[in-house]
Design a protein around this motif. Structure first.
Motif, PDB file in Angstrom:
ATOM      1  N   LEU A 104       0.845  -1.205   0.000  1.00 20.65           N
ATOM      2  CA  LEU A 104       0.000   0.000   0.000  1.00 20.65           C
ATOM      3  C   LEU A 104       0.876   1.250   0.000  1.00 20.65           C
ATOM      4  CD1 LEU A 104      -2.938   1.075   0.125  1.00 20.65           C
ATOM      5  CD2 LEU A 104      -2.602   1.234   2.604  1.00 20.65           C
ATOM      6  N   VAL A 105       1.911   1.244   0.812  1.00 18.89           N
ATOM      7  CA  VAL A 105       2.838   2.378   0.840  1.00 18.89           C
ATOM      8  C   VAL A 105       3.482   2.555  -0.535  1.00 18.89           C
ATOM      9  CG1 VAL A 105       5.023   3.228   1.791  1.00 18.89           C
ATOM     10  CG2 VAL A 105       3.280   2.259   3.320  1.00 18.89           C
ATOM     11  N   LYS A 106       3.907   1.468  -1.147  1.00 14.58           N
ATOM     12  CA  LYS A 106       4.498   1.541  -2.493  1.00 14.58           C
ATOM     13  C   LYS A 106       3.496   2.083  -3.510  1.00 14.58           C
ATOM     14  CE  LYS A 106       7.898  -2.113  -1.868  1.00 14.58           C
ATOM     15  NZ  LYS A 106       8.320  -3.468  -2.269  1.00 14.58           N
ATOM     16  N   HIS A 107       2.238   1.667  -3.379  1.00 13.65           N
ATOM     17  CA  HIS A 107       1.192   2.141  -4.287  1.00 13.65           C
ATOM     18  C   HIS A 107       1.014   3.650  -4.164  1.00 13.65           C
ATOM     19  CE1 HIS A 107      -2.415   2.172  -6.674  1.00 13.65           C
ATOM     20  NE2 HIS A 107      -3.173   2.547  -5.649  1.00 13.65           N
ATOM     21  N   PHE A 108       0.968   4.148  -2.929  1.00 15.21           N
ATOM     22  CA  PHE A 108       0.799   5.590  -2.734  1.00 15.21           C
ATOM     23  C   PHE A 108       2.053   6.364  -3.135  1.00 15.21           C
ATOM     24  CE2 PHE A 108      -2.759   4.371   0.180  1.00 15.21           C
ATOM     25  CZ  PHE A 108      -3.749   4.893  -0.632  1.00 15.21           C
ATOM     26  N   GLN A 109       3.216   5.768  -2.991  1.00 18.61           N
ATOM     27  CA  GLN A 109       4.442   6.402  -3.486  1.00 18.61           C
ATOM     28  C   GLN A 109       4.401   6.523  -5.002  1.00 18.61           C
ATOM     29  OE1 GLN A 109       7.317   3.798  -1.657  1.00 18.61           O
ATOM     30  NE2 GLN A 109       7.681   5.217   0.035  1.00 18.61           N
ATOM     31  N   SER A 110       3.859   5.505  -5.646  1.00 22.65           N
ATOM     32  CA  SER A 110       3.716   5.542  -7.105  1.00 22.65           C
ATOM     33  C   SER A 110       2.732   6.640  -7.527  1.00 22.65           C
ATOM     34  CB  SER A 110       3.246   4.174  -7.605  1.00 22.65           C
ATOM     35  OG  SER A 110       2.934   4.225  -8.964  1.00 22.65           O
ATOM     36  N   ILE A 111       1.634   6.763  -6.780  1.00 22.54           N
ATOM     37  CA  ILE A 111       0.667   7.842  -7.071  1.00 22.54           C
ATOM     38  C   ILE A 111       1.369   9.185  -6.938  1.00 22.54           C
ATOM     39  CG2 ILE A 111      -1.412   9.006  -6.246  1.00 22.54           C
ATOM     40  CD1 ILE A 111      -2.497   6.217  -5.465  1.00 22.54           C
ATOM     41  N   ARG A 112       2.132   9.353  -5.862  1.00 25.69           N
ATOM     42  CA  ARG A 112       2.865  10.602  -5.643  1.00 25.69           C
ATOM     43  C   ARG A 112       3.850  10.860  -6.781  1.00 25.69           C
ATOM     44  NH1 ARG A 112       6.907   9.876  -1.341  1.00 25.69           N
ATOM     45  NH2 ARG A 112       7.937   8.962  -3.134  1.00 25.69           N
ATOM     46  N   ASP A 113       4.627   9.849  -7.136  1.00 26.77           N
ATOM     47  CA  ASP A 113       5.630  10.013  -8.187  1.00 26.77           C
ATOM     48  C   ASP A 113       4.985  10.388  -9.518  1.00 26.77           C
ATOM     49  OD1 ASP A 113       7.522   9.347  -6.286  1.00 26.77           O
ATOM     50  OD2 ASP A 113       7.782   7.289  -7.010  1.00 26.77           O
ATOM     51  N   ASN A 114       3.872   9.751  -9.848  1.00 31.24           N
ATOM     52  CA  ASN A 114       3.176  10.079 -11.096  1.00 31.24           C
ATOM     53  C   ASN A 114       2.628  11.498 -11.062  1.00 31.24           C
ATOM     54  OD1 ASN A 114       3.653   7.557 -12.204  1.00 31.24           O
ATOM     55  ND2 ASN A 114       1.727   6.704 -11.455  1.00 31.24           N
ATOM     56  N   ALA A 115       2.050  11.900  -9.950  1.00 26.97           N
ATOM     57  CA  ALA A 115       1.470  13.238  -9.847  1.00 26.97           C
ATOM     58  C   ALA A 115       2.534  14.322  -9.911  1.00 26.97           C
ATOM     59  CB  ALA A 115       0.652  13.362  -8.558  1.00 26.97           C
ATOM     60  N   GLU A 116       3.705  14.035  -9.372  1.00 27.23           N
ATOM     61  CA  GLU A 116       4.791  15.030  -9.421  1.00 27.23           C
ATOM     62  C   GLU A 116       5.197  15.347 -10.853  1.00 27.23           C
ATOM     63  OE1 GLU A 116       7.808  13.335  -6.882  1.00 27.23           O
ATOM     64  OE2 GLU A 116       7.079  14.474  -5.152  1.00 27.23           O
ATOM     65  N   GLN A 117       4.923  14.441 -11.779  1.00 30.72           N
ATOM     66  CA  GLN A 117       5.258  14.657 -13.184  1.00 30.72           C
ATOM     67  C   GLN A 117       4.234  15.542 -13.895  1.00 30.72           C
ATOM     68  OE1 GLN A 117       8.278  13.552 -14.238  1.00 30.72           O
ATOM     69  NE2 GLN A 117       8.421  12.901 -12.102  1.00 30.72           N
ATOM     70  N   ASN A 118       3.078  15.739 -13.276  1.00 30.79           N
ATOM     71  CA  ASN A 118       2.012  16.541 -13.874  1.00 30.79           C
ATOM     72  C   ASN A 118       2.151  18.003 -13.480  1.00 30.79           C
ATOM     73  OD1 ASN A 118       0.849  14.203 -14.947  1.00 30.79           O
ATOM     74  ND2 ASN A 118      -0.398  13.881 -13.118  1.00 30.79           N
ATOM     75  N   LEU A 119       1.688  18.874 -14.332  1.00 29.78           N
ATOM     76  CA  LEU A 119       1.704  20.301 -14.059  1.00 29.78           C
ATOM     77  C   LEU A 119       0.979  20.584 -12.752  1.00 29.78           C
ATOM     78  CD1 LEU A 119       2.490  23.109 -15.118  1.00 29.78           C
ATOM     79  CD2 LEU A 119       0.239  23.202 -16.210  1.00 29.78           C
ATOM     80  N   GLY A 120       1.634  21.204 -11.818  1.00 30.63           N
ATOM     81  CA  GLY A 120       1.026  21.551 -10.545  1.00 30.63           C
ATOM     82  C   GLY A 120       0.934  20.407  -9.561  1.00 30.63           C
ATOM     83  N   GLY A 121       1.445  19.228  -9.922  1.00 29.04           N
ATOM     84  CA  GLY A 121       1.412  18.089  -9.011  1.00 29.04           C
ATOM     85  C   GLY A 121       0.038  17.486  -8.819  1.00 29.04           C
ATOM     86  N   ILE A 122      -0.851  17.677  -9.795  1.00 29.11           N
ATOM     87  CA  ILE A 122      -2.217  17.162  -9.662  1.00 29.11           C
ATOM     88  C   ILE A 122      -2.280  15.666  -9.966  1.00 29.11           C
ATOM     89  CG2 ILE A 122      -2.875  17.749 -12.027  1.00 29.11           C
ATOM     90  CD1 ILE A 122      -5.668  18.490 -10.891  1.00 29.11           C
ATOM     91  N   VAL A 123      -3.082  14.970  -9.187  1.00 33.51           N
ATOM     92  CA  VAL A 123      -3.337  13.551  -9.433  1.00 33.51           C
ATOM     93  C   VAL A 123      -4.413  13.480 -10.513  1.00 33.51           C
ATOM     94  CG1 VAL A 123      -4.099  11.366  -8.428  1.00 33.51           C
ATOM     95  CG2 VAL A 123      -2.762  12.971  -7.048  1.00 33.51           C
ATOM     96  N   THR A 124      -4.097  12.855 -11.642  1.00 33.93           N
ATOM     97  CA  THR A 124      -5.041  12.827 -12.762  1.00 33.93           C
ATOM     98  C   THR A 124      -5.580  11.441 -13.077  1.00 33.93           C
ATOM     99  OG1 THR A 124      -3.203  12.639 -14.327  1.00 33.93           O
ATOM    100  CG2 THR A 124      -4.023  14.865 -13.865  1.00 33.93           C
ATOM    101  N   ASN A 125      -4.878  10.406 -12.662  1.00 34.86           N
ATOM    102  CA  ASN A 125      -5.315   9.046 -12.969  1.00 34.86           C
ATOM    103  C   ASN A 125      -6.587   8.721 -12.183  1.00 34.86           C
ATOM    104  OD1 ASN A 125      -5.343   6.027 -12.187  1.00 34.86           O
ATOM    105  ND2 ASN A 125      -4.038   6.100 -14.012  1.00 34.86           N
ATOM    106  N   ALA A 126      -7.636   8.316 -12.881  1.00 33.39           N
ATOM    107  CA  ALA A 126      -8.935   8.073 -12.250  1.00 33.39           C
ATOM    108  C   ALA A 126      -8.869   6.980 -11.178  1.00 33.39           C
ATOM    109  CB  ALA A 126      -9.975   7.714 -13.312  1.00 33.39           C
ATOM    110  N   ASP A 127      -8.125   5.909 -11.430  1.00 31.11           N
ATOM    111  CA  ASP A 127      -8.001   4.840 -10.435  1.00 31.11           C
ATOM    112  C   ASP A 127      -7.254   5.324  -9.193  1.00 31.11           C
ATOM    113  OD1 ASP A 127      -9.408   2.999 -11.945  1.00 31.11           O
ATOM    114  OD2 ASP A 127      -7.607   2.067 -12.780  1.00 31.11           O
ATOM    115  N   ASP A 128      -6.236   6.150  -9.403  1.00 29.35           N
ATOM    116  CA  ASP A 128      -5.500   6.696  -8.264  1.00 29.35           C
ATOM    117  C   ASP A 128      -6.402   7.569  -7.396  1.00 29.35           C
ATOM    118  OD1 ASP A 128      -3.272   5.418  -9.250  1.00 29.35           O
ATOM    119  OD2 ASP A 128      -2.308   7.249  -9.999  1.00 29.35           O
ATOM    120  N   ILE A 129      -7.233   8.360  -8.026  1.00 28.09           N
ATOM    121  CA  ILE A 129      -8.158   9.223  -7.285  1.00 28.09           C
ATOM    122  C   ILE A 129      -9.140   8.371  -6.477  1.00 28.09           C
ATOM    123  CG2 ILE A 129     -10.048  10.890  -7.536  1.00 28.09           C
ATOM    124  CD1 ILE A 129      -8.409  12.029  -9.960  1.00 28.09           C
ATOM    125  N   LEU A 130      -9.657   7.319  -7.083  1.00 34.56           N
ATOM    126  CA  LEU A 130     -10.561   6.421  -6.354  1.00 34.56           C
ATOM    127  C   LEU A 130      -9.866   5.788  -5.154  1.00 34.56           C
ATOM    128  CD1 LEU A 130     -12.351   4.618  -9.337  1.00 34.56           C
ATOM    129  CD2 LEU A 130     -13.306   6.383  -7.823  1.00 34.56           C
TER     130      LEU A 130
END
Length: 92
Positions: free
Chosen positions: A19-45
């Motif tokens: 679970l920690v690794k999963h949330f780290q992956s969400i964080r890492d992916n969001a850091e690549q987006n403009l403004g650090g926004i989480v955009t992946n629908a599954d990640d948001i869920l």
């Protein structure tokens, strides 16, 4: 024995380490987006499920934020949270 977490909306389960690794992956992916926004629908869920079911401050969180109508961002924590009525959720 490690605790298991089931994120109900997508019906996915993780042990604590994964679970920690999963949330780290969400964080890492969001850091690549403009403004650090989480955009992946599954990640948001997954974030919504975790915050509403497992987060220790979930009751207070639900009083101040409508998780179904907010955006999720990755950012460094502000020194002070000025507007509790904001529709932005920050992951620290």
């Amino acid at each position: 024995m490690s605790k298991n977490y089931t994120l109900k909306t997508r019906n996915v389960s993780f042990n604590q380490t994964n679970l920690v690794k999963h949330f780290q992956s969400i964080r890492d992916n969001a850091e690549q987006n403009l403004g650090g926004i989480v955009t992946n629908a599954d990640d948001i869920l997954d974030l919504k499920d975790f915050l509403s079911c497992f987060y220790s401050g979930r009751d207070e969180l639900k009083q101040h934020f409508d998780l179904d109508n907010c955006e999720f961002y990755v950012d460094y924590p502000p020194k002070e949270i000025r507007n509790r009525n904001s529709k932005k959720m920050f992951l620290y």
